[in-house]
Write an enzyme that holds these catalytic residues in place. Sequence first.
Site, PDB file in Angstrom:
ATOM      1  N   SER A 175       0.814  -1.218   0.000  1.00 61.55           N
ATOM      2  CA  SER A 175       0.000   0.000   0.000  1.00 61.55           C
ATOM      3  C   SER A 175       0.849   1.271   0.000  1.00 61.55           C
ATOM      4  O   SER A 175       1.581   1.525  -0.941  1.00 61.55           O
ATOM      5  CB  SER A 175      -0.972  -0.028   1.181  1.00 61.55           C
ATOM      6  N   ASP A 188      -3.003   6.630  -2.989  1.00 61.12           N
ATOM      7  CA  ASP A 188      -1.837   6.020  -2.361  1.00 61.12           C
ATOM      8  C   ASP A 188      -1.292   4.931  -3.280  1.00 61.12           C
ATOM      9  O   ASP A 188      -1.776   4.747  -4.403  1.00 61.12           O
ATOM     10  CB  ASP A 188      -2.164   5.494  -0.959  1.00 61.12           C
ATOM     11  N   ASN A 224      -7.685   9.229   6.614  1.00 63.82           N
ATOM     12  CA  ASN A 224      -6.620   8.936   5.645  1.00 63.82           C
ATOM     13  C   ASN A 224      -7.128   8.739   4.224  1.00 63.82           C
ATOM     14  O   ASN A 224      -6.328   8.561   3.294  1.00 63.82           O
ATOM     15  CB  ASN A 224      -5.810   7.713   6.095  1.00 63.82           C
ATOM     16  N   PRO A 273      -4.145   1.649  22.740  1.00 63.29           N
ATOM     17  CA  PRO A 273      -2.916   0.881  22.517  1.00 63.29           C
ATOM     18  C   PRO A 273      -2.692   0.629  21.032  1.00 63.29           C
ATOM     19  O   PRO A 273      -3.648   0.431  20.274  1.00 63.29           O
ATOM     20  CB  PRO A 273      -3.175  -0.431  23.262  1.00 63.29           C
ATOM     21  N   THR A 308       0.364  -3.101  17.037  1.00 58.37           N
ATOM     22  CA  THR A 308       1.556  -3.790  16.549  1.00 58.37           C
ATOM     23  C   THR A 308       2.799  -3.609  17.412  1.00 58.37           C
ATOM     24  O   THR A 308       3.753  -4.359  17.268  1.00 58.37           O
ATOM     25  CB  THR A 308       1.899  -3.308  15.124  1.00 58.37           C
ATOM     26  N   ARG A 339      -1.024   5.297  21.715  1.00 55.43           N
ATOM     27  CA  ARG A 339      -1.224   6.428  20.805  1.00 55.43           C
ATOM     28  C   ARG A 339      -2.130   7.461  21.475  1.00 55.43           C
ATOM     29  O   ARG A 339      -3.172   7.112  22.027  1.00 55.43           O
ATOM     30  CB  ARG A 339      -1.823   5.952  19.478  1.00 55.43           C
TER      31      ARG A 339
END
Length: 554
Positions: A74, A291, A397, A519, A522, A527
């Site tokens: 991506s 993208d 996004n 949280p 990964t 965050r």
Amino acid sequence: MAELAAGGDQRAALLAAATLFPPPPDGARFSYGTAGFRAEGAAMGPAVCRAGVVAALRSAKLGGAAVGVVITASHNPVRDNGVKIVDADGGMLSQDWEPFADALANAPNPDALLQIVLQFAKDEDIKLGGSHSAQVLLARDTRPTGEYLLDVAVKGVNAVIGAVAVDMGILTTPQLHWMVRSKNKGLKSSETDYFSQVIDSFRCLLELVPKDKEADVINNRLIVDGANGIGGLKLEEIKAKISGLDIHVRNSGKGEGILNESCGADFVQKEKVVPLGFGPEDVGFRCASFDGDADRLVYFRIVSSSDTRIDLVDGDKILSLFVLFIREQLDIINGKDNKGNEVLPTRFGVIQTAYANGASTDFLKNIGLEVVFTPTGVKYLHKEALKYDIGIYFEANGHGTVLFSDHFVSQLESLTSSSQHQAAMRLLATSQLINQAVGDALSGMLLVEAVLQYKGWSFQNWCDLYTDLPSRQLKVKVQDRNSIVTTDAERRVCQPNGLQELIDGEISNYSHGRCFVRPSGTEDVVRVYAEASSEEAADSLAKRVAQHVERILG
């Protein structure tokens, strides 16, 4: 004896595939998420091979329905690559199968892999050895490791006896999702069919634009940043067939530009600056950005030739534009009849995550719409959108789409009166244009252009819908990300005790303040997202909350 032989052959095929592509090196671990598996392209062989096995077994479980495998990373840098499995409905792999995909990708040796497959097949009642047919459609983007990894995926598919691997070529990720969905619905499903559907439905929408709102020559000009990826190449292929637009593609993927390097939707949305490949001649014109695999779309306008800043229109504002258009068509259709009943009762769902800008949520609520929140991730948004007659979701996004239920589409087709017919035709064309399987930058861009022409809007009109609240995101390293537990679609913390009260106390000190923590999926970080009435206030709120997180969990 025949069954025993088939079983032996199946074991041998799986062991051979596992031996060809050994497990990840010590310390490395693959985890299947919204993005599938991703890593440096050179290290992706084991995970891709095993994803091919998962896809073949998934197809066998579903009675031979087509399942997809797409090789892409991506918006990641060109050195990376990845693999995603497309489920039979054209959506993402069923979450129930993600633990199996993880276990298989991380199997430490061929014997362990074989045992994982055999046990899973037994649990899922999948008869191995060719008893079940299976079909996997494969595609890749333009990354240099893509061709090798697609061959690896084919080997994984072929390790399941009776499975057939079909190489669909170099495609955008949304194209493969569309193909899998269409094939399993018994519809035409080639790339030519995809292009015909989006071009024809876009033309239909333009033909339904009121005559007094037809765009002038300047408004027809659209400049597209293709991220030096597959989306730019596909748009170059078909732009001459797209009526009503003067499309110019930059970073098309044909030249020497590097995939996603200082260009593409992820770069534009995060950095809010002009991408590479644009110049003074583009100032003031409407620009779109894809993208790397063309499943994200944002718009922008270059403010000045002496400034790198842009006016950004992200996924939140794309959603708002579509909502206004769809609701207007529903209002036309639902002019009250003599009995005071709606002609077409419609459950219209608008779905966001906590990351949606608060100004967009306020805008939607102020025009009378109910907004539903889900945890972060397209798989949650898409699942919620499927509950409605029309469900729409977008992340900031630029990943999102509009879903129409089959029942609702059949109801639209039954409307015959003239005033209702025009609005119904617009909604039917929209359901054909916008990808019903997944976010699609190409089809999404064409719907944006059709709606802007329908409304007679300039880019500035669109920008003026609302003004985004300034926001700030931070990451805080913690010992164990699982020590923080959230609720209310990740907007509030329930563990550890006392943290949410501290966050609420900080928010109360800021005008238009909003903040949440969650949280990472990964890595061991938390965050932090904060909004407030100014950049300085948003920065301050984010830092204050981050300090609390670090003190309690660091």
